[in-house]
Every structure is written in C-alpha cells, then in structure tokens.
Scaffold this motif. Structure first.
Motif, PDB file in Angstrom:
ATOM      1  N   THR A 173      40.737  30.086  42.126  1.00 40.59           N
ATOM      2  CA  THR A 173      41.644  31.068  41.543  1.00 40.59           C
ATOM      3  C   THR A 173      42.629  30.355  40.625  1.00 40.59           C
ATOM      4  O   THR A 173      42.761  29.119  40.666  1.00 40.59           O
ATOM      5  CB  THR A 173      42.429  31.798  42.640  1.00 40.59           C
TER       6      THR A 173
ATOM      7  N   GLU B 164      45.086  34.642  29.391  1.00 38.95           N
ATOM      8  CA  GLU B 164      45.995  34.836  30.519  1.00 38.95           C
ATOM      9  C   GLU B 164      46.973  33.667  30.649  1.00 38.95           C
ATOM     10  O   GLU B 164      48.170  33.853  30.874  1.00 38.95           O
ATOM     11  CB  GLU B 164      45.171  35.000  31.803  1.00 38.95           C
TER      12      GLU B 164
ATOM     13  N   ARG C  60      34.155  34.301  29.108  1.00 37.32           N
ATOM     14  CA  ARG C  60      35.006  34.317  30.307  1.00 37.32           C
ATOM     15  C   ARG C  60      36.142  33.298  30.175  1.00 37.32           C
ATOM     16  O   ARG C  60      37.290  33.587  30.526  1.00 37.32           O
ATOM     17  CB  ARG C  60      34.164  34.036  31.549  1.00 37.32           C
TER      18      ARG C  60
ATOM     19  N   ALA D 270      32.105  39.605  40.569  1.00 37.97           N
ATOM     20  CA  ALA D 270      32.099  38.164  40.296  1.00 37.97           C
ATOM     21  C   ALA D 270      30.784  37.548  40.770  1.00 37.97           C
ATOM     22  O   ALA D 270      30.126  38.102  41.656  1.00 37.97           O
ATOM     23  CB  ALA D 270      33.281  37.500  40.994  1.00 37.97           C
TER      24      ALA D 270
ATOM     25  N   ARG E 201      38.913  34.596  28.028  1.00 36.44           N
ATOM     26  CA  ARG E 201      39.787  35.548  28.738  1.00 36.44           C
ATOM     27  C   ARG E 201      40.834  34.809  29.568  1.00 36.44           C
ATOM     28  O   ARG E 201      42.005  35.189  29.603  1.00 36.44           O
ATOM     29  CB  ARG E 201      38.962  36.472  29.638  1.00 36.44           C
ATOM     30  N   VAL E 202      40.411  33.750  30.255  1.00 39.52           N
ATOM     31  CA  VAL E 202      41.356  32.987  31.086  1.00 39.52           C
ATOM     32  C   VAL E 202      42.386  32.289  30.203  1.00 39.52           C
ATOM     33  O   VAL E 202      43.579  32.275  30.527  1.00 39.52           O
ATOM     34  CB  VAL E 202      40.632  31.979  32.000  1.00 39.52           C
TER      35      VAL E 202
ATOM     36  N   ASN F 267      34.139  31.842  38.164  1.00 34.52           N
ATOM     37  CA  ASN F 267      34.127  32.851  39.216  1.00 34.52           C
ATOM     38  C   ASN F 267      34.406  34.258  38.707  1.00 34.52           C
ATOM     39  O   ASN F 267      34.559  35.175  39.508  1.00 34.52           O
ATOM     40  CB  ASN F 267      35.146  32.476  40.290  1.00 34.52           C
ATOM     41  N   LEU F 268      34.495  34.417  37.406  1.00 34.03           N
ATOM     42  CA  LEU F 268      34.724  35.744  36.842  1.00 34.03           C
ATOM     43  C   LEU F 268      33.392  36.417  36.535  1.00 34.03           C
ATOM     44  O   LEU F 268      32.423  35.747  36.179  1.00 34.03           O
ATOM     45  CB  LEU F 268      35.541  35.641  35.548  1.00 34.03           C
TER      46      LEU F 268
ATOM     47  N   ALA G 214      37.074  30.496  35.175  1.00 37.07           N
ATOM     48  CA  ALA G 214      36.089  31.361  34.515  1.00 37.07           C
ATOM     49  C   ALA G 214      34.749  31.369  35.235  1.00 37.07           C
ATOM     50  O   ALA G 214      34.023  32.361  35.183  1.00 37.07           O
ATOM     51  CB  ALA G 214      35.898  30.917  33.069  1.00 37.07           C
TER      52      ALA G 214
END
Length: 184
Positions: free
Chosen positions: A79, A132, A125, A68, A128-129, A59-60, A57
């Motif tokens: 990543t 995923e 952020r 970014a 969101r990760v 790096n988002l 997160a």
C-alpha cells in the motif's frame, strides 16, 4: 540483484524488491547530504517516488479489471503507506519534475518494453499512483503549483527541455534552506 530483476532474469517478492530499491537510496543518502551541505545541486533521474509508484501500482486493478490482481503470495499487498515507510527521513527534494508521457507515446520511443515494468497496462497504473503522490506532495490537489511539477514529456525535446530549465533555473544559485526530509 535489481538489474537482474528488472531485466526479468530473476524473480523476487515485491516487498523484497521495494526494500532493495529503498536500500539503494539509503546507500547514497549520506553522499547526497554531503553534496547539499557543500552547496552543490543534486539531480536524480529517479528517487523514492518512483519506487513507491511502481510497487503500489502492481496491486492496482488494470483499466479492464474491477478488482486488484490476485497476490502471488500470502503476504499483504503493498500500500502507499507501507511503500513510503522505508524512505521516511531520506533527504527530500526541493523540486520534483514529473515527466509525464502517455503509455501510447512512450511505446513509440526507442527501447520501450525491454524492462519488466514497461508494459502499457502497468505504465497506466504507475501514472495513476504518481498523480496521487504529486497531489500529496503539493497538499492542494493540484500537481503544478508546488514542489511537484508536471511536465508534458510527450512534446518535442526542445519544448520539454525549455520547460524543465524554467523550473530548475531558480535553484542554480543555491538555496538557503535546511535540507528537508521525506515524510518527516
């Protein structure tokens, strides 16, 4: 070192911090396996998924940015595949309960904002990760029908507790399955 970093009393490269958290999990991996082999139930309040979500997160882009954040070093950004790698082969949870709470609700709770990552933009952020990761774990795109269960932690304590116990109760008598391994 981790505690000092989280309290913003020291700075470390994001890659180093991620690996320190992973090393901490590996430190306890043999203990977790020993307990599981004795038929004991092991509960963790955070595990590999948390470290991965926070590292990725960083790096988002935020909701207000279109790109970014600019990296603070010449090293590549963290990543999802890179972040997963150090935890590959750790004991895999039979069940993950993701206690989902909006940053707006979290802000109203005691102690919020005291640690480095408890900033609303960062929490969005990270959320969101986690979504995923949950879709990846269940493999279906849904996050409430498999090993990854989303619990609405914005509800009152008794409702959240009841829902958690509903998912945990089937595990109390133990499992007759081999211990799985993360990303193996």
């Amino acid at each position: 070192m981790i505690d000092s970093y989280l309290r913003s009393q020291s700075d470390l490269d994001d890659h180093v911090v991620h690996l320190l958290f992973s090393a901490n999990r590996w430190e306890l991996a043999s203990t977790i396996l020993a307990y599981l082999n004795q038929g004991k139930l092991v509960l963790c309040d955070r595990y590999a998924f948390s470290g991965i979500a926070f590292s990725v997160a960083k790096n988002l882009p935020s909701e207000l940015q279109t790109t970014a954040p600019t990296p603070s070093s010449d090293l590549p950004p963290i990543t999802l595949p890179w972040a997963r790698a150090p935890d590959a082969s750790l004991p895999s949870p039979d069940l993950t309960l993701f206690l989902d709470v909006s940053p707006e609700v979290a802000r109203t709770r005691g102690g919020y904002g005291e640690e480095r990552y408890e900033k609303e933009d960062m929490q969005k952020r990270v959320r969101r990760v986690f979504g995923e990761i949950g879709r990846e774990i269940n493999g279906t795109g849904a996050v409430d029908d498999g090993k990854w269960i989303v619990v609405d932690a914005g509800k009152d304590l008794s409702t959240v507790t009841e829902e958690m116990w509903r998912h945990i109760a089937p595990f109390l008598d133990g499992l007759d399955l081999p211990v799985g391994r993360l990303w193996s």
